[in-house]
Design an enzyme around this catalytic site. Structure first.
Site, short mmCIF file in Angstrom:
data_model
loop_
_atom_site.label_atom_id
_atom_site.label_comp_id
_atom_site.label_asym_id
_atom_site.label_seq_id
_atom_site.Cartn_x
_atom_site.Cartn_y
_atom_site.Cartn_z
N ASN A 87 0.81 -1.23 0.00
CA ASN A 87 0.00 0.00 0.00
C ASN A 87 0.84 1.28 0.00
O ASN A 87 0.38 2.30 -0.51
CB ASN A 87 -0.92 -0.03 1.24
CG ASN A 87 -1.52 1.32 1.52
OD1 ASN A 87 -2.50 1.72 0.90
ND2 ASN A 87 -0.93 2.06 2.46
N SER A 139 -4.19 2.31 -8.62
CA SER A 139 -5.02 3.53 -8.62
C SER A 139 -5.81 3.51 -9.92
O SER A 139 -5.39 2.91 -10.91
CB SER A 139 -4.14 4.76 -8.61
OG SER A 139 -4.87 5.92 -8.96
N TYR A 152 3.36 9.27 -11.41
CA TYR A 152 2.46 8.51 -10.52
C TYR A 152 1.64 7.51 -11.34
O TYR A 152 1.55 6.32 -10.97
CB TYR A 152 1.55 9.49 -9.78
CG TYR A 152 0.59 8.83 -8.83
CD1 TYR A 152 1.01 8.36 -7.59
CD2 TYR A 152 -0.77 8.69 -9.15
CE1 TYR A 152 0.13 7.76 -6.70
CE2 TYR A 152 -1.66 8.09 -8.27
CZ TYR A 152 -1.21 7.63 -7.05
OH TYR A 152 -2.10 7.03 -6.17
N LYS A 156 1.57 3.38 -11.15
CA LYS A 156 0.36 2.64 -10.81
C LYS A 156 -0.06 1.68 -11.93
O LYS A 156 -0.62 0.61 -11.67
CB LYS A 156 -0.77 3.61 -10.45
CG LYS A 156 -0.50 4.38 -9.15
CD LYS A 156 -0.34 3.41 -7.97
CE LYS A 156 -0.08 4.07 -6.65
NZ LYS A 156 0.03 3.14 -5.54
N ILE A 185 -9.96 8.97 -2.69
CA ILE A 185 -10.22 8.53 -1.32
C ILE A 185 -9.80 9.64 -0.35
O ILE A 185 -8.74 10.27 -0.52
CB ILE A 185 -9.42 7.23 -1.00
CG1 ILE A 185 -9.64 6.17 -2.11
CG2 ILE A 185 -9.80 6.69 0.37
CD1 ILE A 185 -11.05 5.74 -2.37
P1 NAP Z 1 -1.28 8.76 2.61
O1 NAP Z 1 -2.46 9.16 3.42
O2 NAP Z 1 -0.36 9.81 2.08
O3 NAP Z 1 -0.44 7.68 3.46
C1 NAP Z 1 0.70 7.13 2.88
C2 NAP Z 1 1.23 6.02 3.76
O4 NAP Z 1 2.36 5.44 3.10
C3 NAP Z 1 1.72 6.52 5.11
O5 NAP Z 1 1.46 5.52 6.07
C4 NAP Z 1 3.21 6.70 4.88
O6 NAP Z 1 4.00 6.55 6.07
C5 NAP Z 1 3.50 5.54 3.96
N1 NAP Z 1 4.70 5.71 3.15
C6 NAP Z 1 4.98 6.66 2.23
N2 NAP Z 1 6.18 6.45 1.69
C7 NAP Z 1 6.67 5.33 2.27
C8 NAP Z 1 7.87 4.61 2.14
N3 NAP Z 1 8.84 4.99 1.29
N4 NAP Z 1 8.06 3.50 2.89
C9 NAP Z 1 7.11 3.10 3.77
N5 NAP Z 1 5.94 3.74 3.94
C10 NAP Z 1 5.73 4.85 3.20
O7 NAP Z 1 -1.73 7.95 1.32
P2 NAP Z 1 -3.09 7.14 1.00
O8 NAP Z 1 -4.01 8.09 0.32
O9 NAP Z 1 -3.53 6.39 2.18
O10 NAP Z 1 -2.55 6.16 -0.13
C11 NAP Z 1 -2.22 4.80 0.14
C12 NAP Z 1 -2.04 4.09 -1.19
O11 NAP Z 1 -3.24 4.20 -1.95
C13 NAP Z 1 -0.94 4.69 -2.06
O12 NAP Z 1 -0.28 3.66 -2.76
C14 NAP Z 1 -1.71 5.56 -3.03
O13 NAP Z 1 -1.00 5.76 -4.24
C15 NAP Z 1 -2.96 4.73 -3.23
N6 NAP Z 1 -4.11 5.50 -3.71
C16 NAP Z 1 -4.61 6.54 -2.99
C17 NAP Z 1 -5.70 7.24 -3.50
C18 NAP Z 1 -6.34 8.38 -2.76
O14 NAP Z 1 -7.20 9.04 -3.34
N7 NAP Z 1 -6.00 8.66 -1.53
C19 NAP Z 1 -6.25 6.88 -4.74
C20 NAP Z 1 -5.68 5.82 -5.44
C21 NAP Z 1 -4.62 5.12 -4.92
P3 NAP Z 1 4.27 7.79 7.08
O15 NAP Z 1 2.95 8.07 7.76
O16 NAP Z 1 5.27 7.31 8.06
O17 NAP Z 1 4.72 8.95 6.26
#
Ligand code: NAP
Length: 244
Positions: A87, A139, A152, A156, A185
């Protein structure tokens, strides 16, 4: 067999909801994080208070040695990882022409190579046990073009390629590999875009709202479950109809 999940990037957002959902279902959970130690430890305390085994481990998924050490520690404390949820991810908005080498490399290193590193580290035990499950988080931007998010979107789309190819390679070993492609999200990743963009994304989503981290956690939990035992190499789009 004891169910042990490693969820990368589970201190916040989608990963946090996935870790909480899996713990609710009985998994022992390894909560991986990069910077937010307190958030990861707070989640671990919450899961332990619910009677679950949980462990927070700091590791940059882009660093293959750190990932190997994390898996070694998780397996020694919790037992062999039976479910990996890839993730951890980062995003960046800007013109393709303004994307410098460092930004491009970092996005691919975290979003794509990070998933490779974690899969490679958990696979020896899964292959020897002839069972296991990997769920990757892609994504909807891996399924269609994303202006001003080229790096990005490439990372993905590559996650979908990784999912399909690994699924074929690992099927004879009894390991299933699937992925979830979330739409917009409500997490920090979307919050940084500002109120106006957020409202625009809601308006563009046919179901009329942003998804919650729990919406994605439910999709992950389904793909990891026995109910999905005949599914491998699949992309489950959870986007409120955005790219239909
Ligand atoms: P987020 O709120 O920014 O959280 C990101 C998480 O990833 C945090 O726990 C962060 O840790 C961790 N992280 C970032 N870089 C890392 C690394 N190099 N090594 C280990 N952990 C790392 O993001 P999110 O929205 O939950 O997204 C989670 C996943 O869903 C991602 O792959 C994102 O691309 C995908 N996604 C998100 C959306 C959306 O709309 N939000 C849509 C499609 C896909 P720290 O807290 O320690 O910084």
């Amino acid at each position: 067999m004891k169910q042990v999940a490693l969820v990368t990037g589970s201190s916040r957002g989608i990963g946090r909801a996935v870790a909480a959902e899996l713990a609710k279902e009985g998994y022992a959970v390894c909560v991986n994080y990069l910077r937010h130690r307190k958030a990861a430890e707070a989640l671990v305390s919450q899961l332990r208070a619910q009677g679950r085994e949980a462990l927070a481990i700091q590791a940059d998924v882009a660093d293959s040695r750190a990932v190997e050490e994390m898996v070694r520690q998780a397996e020694s404390d919790l037992g062999p990882v039976t479910l990996l949820v890839n993730n951890a991810g980062i995003s960046w908005q800007g013109l393709f022409q303004d994307t410098d080498d460092e930004t491009w490399d970092r996005i691919l290193a975290v979003n794509l190579t990070g998933a490779r590193n974690a899969a490679r580290a958990v696979l020896p035990r899964m292959i020897s046990e002839k069972t296991g499950c990997i769920v990757n988080i892609s994504s909807m931007w891996g399924l269609r073009g994303a202006s001003c998010e080229v790096a990005y979107a490439c990372s993905k789309a590559a996650i979908i390629g990784l999912t399909r190819s690994l699924a074929l390679e690992l099927a004879p070993s009894g390991i299933r590999v699937n992925c979830v492609a979330p739409g917009c999200i409500e997490t920090d990743m979307v919050r940084v875009l500002g109120r106006e963009t957020r409202d625009m994304l809601v308006a563009e989503t046919p179901l009329g709202r942003l998804g919650t981290p729990e919406d994605i956690a439910h999709a992950v939990s389904f793909l990891a479950s026995e109910k999905a035992s005949f599914l491998t190499g699949q992309v489950l789009t959870a986007d409120g109809g955005f790219i239909v």
